[in-house]
Design an enzyme around this catalytic site. Structure first.
Site, PDB file in Angstrom:
ATOM      1  N   LYS A   1      -6.428  36.087  11.806  1.00 32.99           N
ATOM      2  CA  LYS A   1      -7.100  35.638  13.020  1.00 32.99           C
ATOM      3  C   LYS A   1      -8.585  35.391  12.730  1.00 32.99           C
ATOM      4  CE  LYS A   1      -8.170  37.104  17.709  1.00 32.99           C
ATOM      5  NZ  LYS A   1      -7.966  38.066  18.783  1.00 32.99           N
TER       6      LYS A   1
ATOM      7  N   GLU B   1      -8.386  42.696   2.951  1.00 32.92           N
ATOM      8  CA  GLU B   1      -7.104  42.667   2.242  1.00 32.92           C
ATOM      9  C   GLU B   1      -6.582  41.240   2.106  1.00 32.92           C
ATOM     10  OE1 GLU B   1      -7.912  44.628   4.751  1.00 32.92           O
ATOM     11  OE2 GLU B   1      -6.920  46.580   4.664  1.00 32.92           O
TER      12      GLU B   1
ATOM     13  N   GLY C   1      -4.358  40.062  17.933  1.00 30.70           N
ATOM     14  CA  GLY C   1      -3.614  40.015  16.671  1.00 30.70           C
ATOM     15  C   GLY C   1      -2.207  40.566  16.810  1.00 30.70           C
ATOM     16  N   ARG C   2      -2.073  41.709  17.482  1.00 33.48           N
ATOM     17  CA  ARG C   2      -0.750  42.353  17.589  1.00 33.48           C
ATOM     18  C   ARG C   2       0.134  41.694  18.641  1.00 33.48           C
ATOM     19  NH1 ARG C   2      -5.028  45.422  18.837  1.00 33.48           N
ATOM     20  NH2 ARG C   2      -5.274  46.252  20.936  1.00 33.48           N
TER      21      ARG C   2
ATOM     22  N   GLU D   1      -2.191  50.772  18.390  1.00 33.68           N
ATOM     23  CA  GLU D   1      -3.499  50.107  18.336  1.00 33.68           C
ATOM     24  C   GLU D   1      -3.956  49.739  19.756  1.00 33.68           C
ATOM     25  OE1 GLU D   1      -4.814  47.748  14.640  1.00 33.68           O
ATOM     26  OE2 GLU D   1      -4.583  46.179  16.120  1.00 33.68           O
TER      27      GLU D   1
ATOM     28  N   HIS E   1      20.945  60.776   9.148  1.00 32.22           N
ATOM     29  CA  HIS E   1      21.094  61.578   7.932  1.00 32.22           C
ATOM     30  C   HIS E   1      19.742  61.993   7.385  1.00 32.22           C
ATOM     31  CE1 HIS E   1      25.398  60.692   7.895  1.00 32.22           C
ATOM     32  NE2 HIS E   1      25.012  59.528   8.399  1.00 32.22           N
TER      33      HIS E   1
ATOM     34  N   LYS F   1     -13.277  50.675   7.824  1.00 32.36           N
ATOM     35  CA  LYS F   1     -13.514  49.433   7.069  1.00 32.36           C
ATOM     36  C   LYS F   1     -14.924  49.452   6.493  1.00 32.36           C
ATOM     37  CE  LYS F   1     -10.726  46.325   9.958  1.00 32.36           C
ATOM     38  NZ  LYS F   1     -10.775  45.169  10.845  1.00 32.36           N
TER      39      LYS F   1
HETATM   40  O1  F6P Z   1      -7.769  46.234  11.334  1.00 31.49           O
HETATM   41  C1  F6P Z   1      -7.013  45.955  12.450  1.00 31.49           C
HETATM   42  C2  F6P Z   1      -6.889  44.482  12.680  1.00 31.49           C
HETATM   43  O2  F6P Z   1      -8.059  43.984  13.204  1.00 31.49           O
HETATM   44  C3  F6P Z   1      -5.704  44.196  13.589  1.00 31.49           C
HETATM   45  O3  F6P Z   1      -6.008  44.321  14.918  1.00 31.49           O
HETATM   46  C4  F6P Z   1      -5.316  42.843  13.149  1.00 31.49           C
HETATM   47  O4  F6P Z   1      -4.012  42.530  13.551  1.00 31.49           O
HETATM   48  C5  F6P Z   1      -5.466  42.958  11.662  1.00 31.49           C
HETATM   49  O5  F6P Z   1      -6.602  43.776  11.492  1.00 31.49           O
HETATM   50  C6  F6P Z   1      -5.610  41.686  10.898  1.00 31.49           C
HETATM   51  O6  F6P Z   1      -6.689  40.924  11.340  1.00 31.49           O
HETATM   52  P1  F6P Z   1      -6.828  39.390  10.961  1.00 31.49           P
HETATM   53  O7  F6P Z   1      -5.651  38.678  11.519  1.00 31.49           O
HETATM   54  O8  F6P Z   1      -8.117  38.957  11.574  1.00 31.49           O
HETATM   55  O9  F6P Z   1      -6.856  39.293   9.454  1.00 31.49           O
END
Ligand code: F6P
Length: 561
Positions: free
Chosen positions: A225, A231, A286-287, A372, A403, A523
């Site tokens: 987003k 990452e 995002g979620r 979240e 199990h 972060k």
């Molecule tokens: O660190 C949490 C977050 O901001 C989430 O809310 C989001 O879904 C995810 O990181 C990834 O964010 P982006 O889509 O901006 O890479």
């Protein structure tokens, strides 16, 4: 029925939604506390024995999902009190505000309009006076064209060979939804097309994903987003380097990378052809973004028609949620049961147990959606909340969980309310597998509700000293959700059911469900620690506590030389 702009909220009042109401100050909260005490010693065995119609009385269905909530320690009076609570917490105007595009994500000053992502073409939903639905469908159409082209073998890579592998690079909301849904709808996917997902910054994730792939046939989708997430950006750069090492020409990037983002400039700066950039909007959390361009890998896997069927399922649940009286409203009922368990019975976790291997990633997806959103401790007035908010959500598919951790569910000292999700018709039938799966699902909720009394155990001739160990107290609450079949449409309805459940609970708890400030501190600190982990001298640029400093030194010792 389509979503249209809700005009019941005057413009001058729009900033006030959702209003701040401390639920514990309400008489309805006090009444529920007293009522909960009166039910402490009541057993589900007696509630069922006293009311032969209990299953019918406490069940409802919508959009292909049937919910039996009779195996909770509730009575008709409980539900009446809960419905009164949700009214007192002003749920109705809050729903209207969300559907009308009011900026209810107050701390980020944004509307919350995931419902617009699945609204039909003729709907009219406005942000700052402009209908956003045409733009939503433009992007869906572009995604459809891209998916069709790849699926037909008409998207050629740099060396002229068709794309056969899709690797989505994203994390959190830009990963969990598409991963979960691609797994759930595997029986609908195009054979021969490999769709994989990389999320973790751990280099092993990317390397293992790429190990057997041919770069000439691989398309990367960089999904973020913000297009700034550490990452995703690091994995995208490494994927780019891998691609260039194999294809040996900078211009190959245009054929082998696409992007999904609200940050179009950053995506094009990365070198991605603007024709391959799919946008969405800051009013999509995002979620809550699976129905946006974030769903592109899923659409490529299952095709635009199945994707649109999933959107129709989402929309059916949206409309059900918006228009159905609380007494039959599935998201409202599930939300209220969660409030009952968490706030009045004191149960602090919630298990989600899909009896479907295809739904294996559903609990992980819900963890982000729920935790979240509602893992908050400051209310809408800026004060500390004094009640339990979002539960710890966890789960695994059945029958595997039986199990592993079910022993604790049946005989542990904690009570764990659980949603069991059953599917009637298998997408991939095989002998008696589906019947056995469903039988196990229903048996578990039966055992949890009714248990096994010591007297029953004794009648089996069990030695007296073993009777306590073989006794099951029962009286453990569950909901059973039954899908006729796991299809794109019912999957969409199922996800929307939980999305709206989370919304209702946030309204009752008087918190903001659509921000996520709690992820920021870690972060920031990681950036400072990263600097010190890789320093060549013995110093520290950051002012770390003694534990963290010692961990950094330990890491350095074991990585140097
Ligand atoms: O660190 C949490 C977050 O901001 C989430 O809310 C989001 O879904 C995810 O990181 C990834 O964010 P982006 O889509 O901006 O890479």
């Amino acid at each position: 029925m389509s979503i249209t702009k809700t005009s019941s909220i005057p413009r001058q009042d729009r900033m006030k939604f959702p209003t701040t109401i401390n639920p514990t100050s309400l008489p309805q909260w006090r009444v529920l506390n007293e009522h909960a005490r009166s039910l402490q010693s009541v057993h589900l065995r007696d509630l069922f024995a006293d009311n032969p119609r209990r299953a019918q009385q406490f069940s409802a269905d919508a959009a292909g999902i049937f919910v039996d909530y009779s195996k909770n320690r509730i009575t008709a009076e409980t539900m009446q009190h809960l419905f009164a609570l949700v009214d007192a917490c002003a749920l109705r105007p809050a729903i209207d505000a969300m559907f009308a595009g009011v900026p209810i994500n107050h701390t980020e000053n944004r509307p919350v309009l995931h419902v617009a992502l699945r609204a039909p073409r003729d709907a009219d939903i406005r942000v700052d006076g402009r209908n956003v639905v045409p733009a939503v469908h433009d992007v869906l159409d572009r995604m459809g064209a891209c998916a069709d082209r790849i699926r037909a073998g008409n998207w050629d890579g740099y060396s002229g060979r068709p794309i056969r592998n899709i690797v989505n690079i994203g994390i959190g909301g830009s990963d969990l939804g598409p991963v979960m849904a691609t797994e759930a709808l595997k029986p609908f996917a195009k054979p021969g097309l490999r769709v994989r997902f990389v999320s973790n910054i751990d280099g092993a994730h990317l390397q293992e994903t790429l190990r057997d792939l041919d770069a000439a046939e691989t398309l990367f989708i960089v999904a973020s987003k913000t297009f700034t997430t550490q990452e995703t950006m690091t994995n995208a750069q490494s994927a780019r380097a891998w691609c260039l090492a194999k294809l040996k020409d900078e211009s190959a990037v245009a054929r082998h990378f696409a992007a999904v983002s609200t940050n179009i400039d950053a995506a094009t700066e990365f070198g991605i052809d603007p024709d391959n950039v799919f946008g969405f909007w800051d009013w999509v959390g995002g979620r809550y973004s699976l129905c946006s361009a974030i769903g592109l890998p899923l659409m490529i896997a299952v095709g635009p028609d199945h994707f649109r069927a999933m959107l129709a399922g989402f929309h059916a649940m949206d409309i059900h949620f918006r228009d159905t009286p609380w007494t039959d409203n599935l998201p409202v009922i599930l939300a209220l049961l969660g409030i009952w368990h968490g706030n009045f019975m004191g149960y602090d976790t919630h298990a989600v147990l899909p009896y479907s291997q295809c739904l294996a990633r559903f609990p992980a997806y819900l963890q982000q959606a729920d935790m979240e959103s509602n893992g908050k401790s400051v209310d809408r007035s800026g004060h500390a909340v004094d009640i339990m908010t979002g539960p710890i959500v966890w789960g695994e598919p059945g029958t595997n969980g039986q199990h592993a951790f079910f022993q604790l569910l049946h005989q542990g000292t904690r009570i764990v309310p659980a949603d069991f999700i059953a599917v009637c018709r298998a997408a991939e039938p095989m002998g008696r597998h589906q019947d056995m799966l469903a039988a196990n699902c229903f048996a578990q909720t039966q055992a949890l509700a009714f248990g096994r009394s010591a007297a029953d155990v004794e009648t089996e001739g069990t030695p007296a000293d073993l009777v306590p160990y073989k006794t099951f107290s029962g009286n453990r609450p569950t909901n059973t959700l039954v899908l006729d079949a796991l299809t794109p449409r019912t999957l969409g309805a199922l996800i929307a059911l939980y999305e709206h459940k989370i919304f209702v609970q946030g309204i009752i708890w008087n918190i903001y469900s659509f921000d996520q400030w709690g992820v920021e501190l870690g972060k920031k600190l990681a950036h400072r620690i990263l600097e010190d982990l890789t320093r060549k001298d013995d110093g520290m640029s950051g002012d770390h506590d003694s534990s963290t400093a010692a961990l950094i030194r330990r890491y350095r010792t074991h990585t140097s030389g």
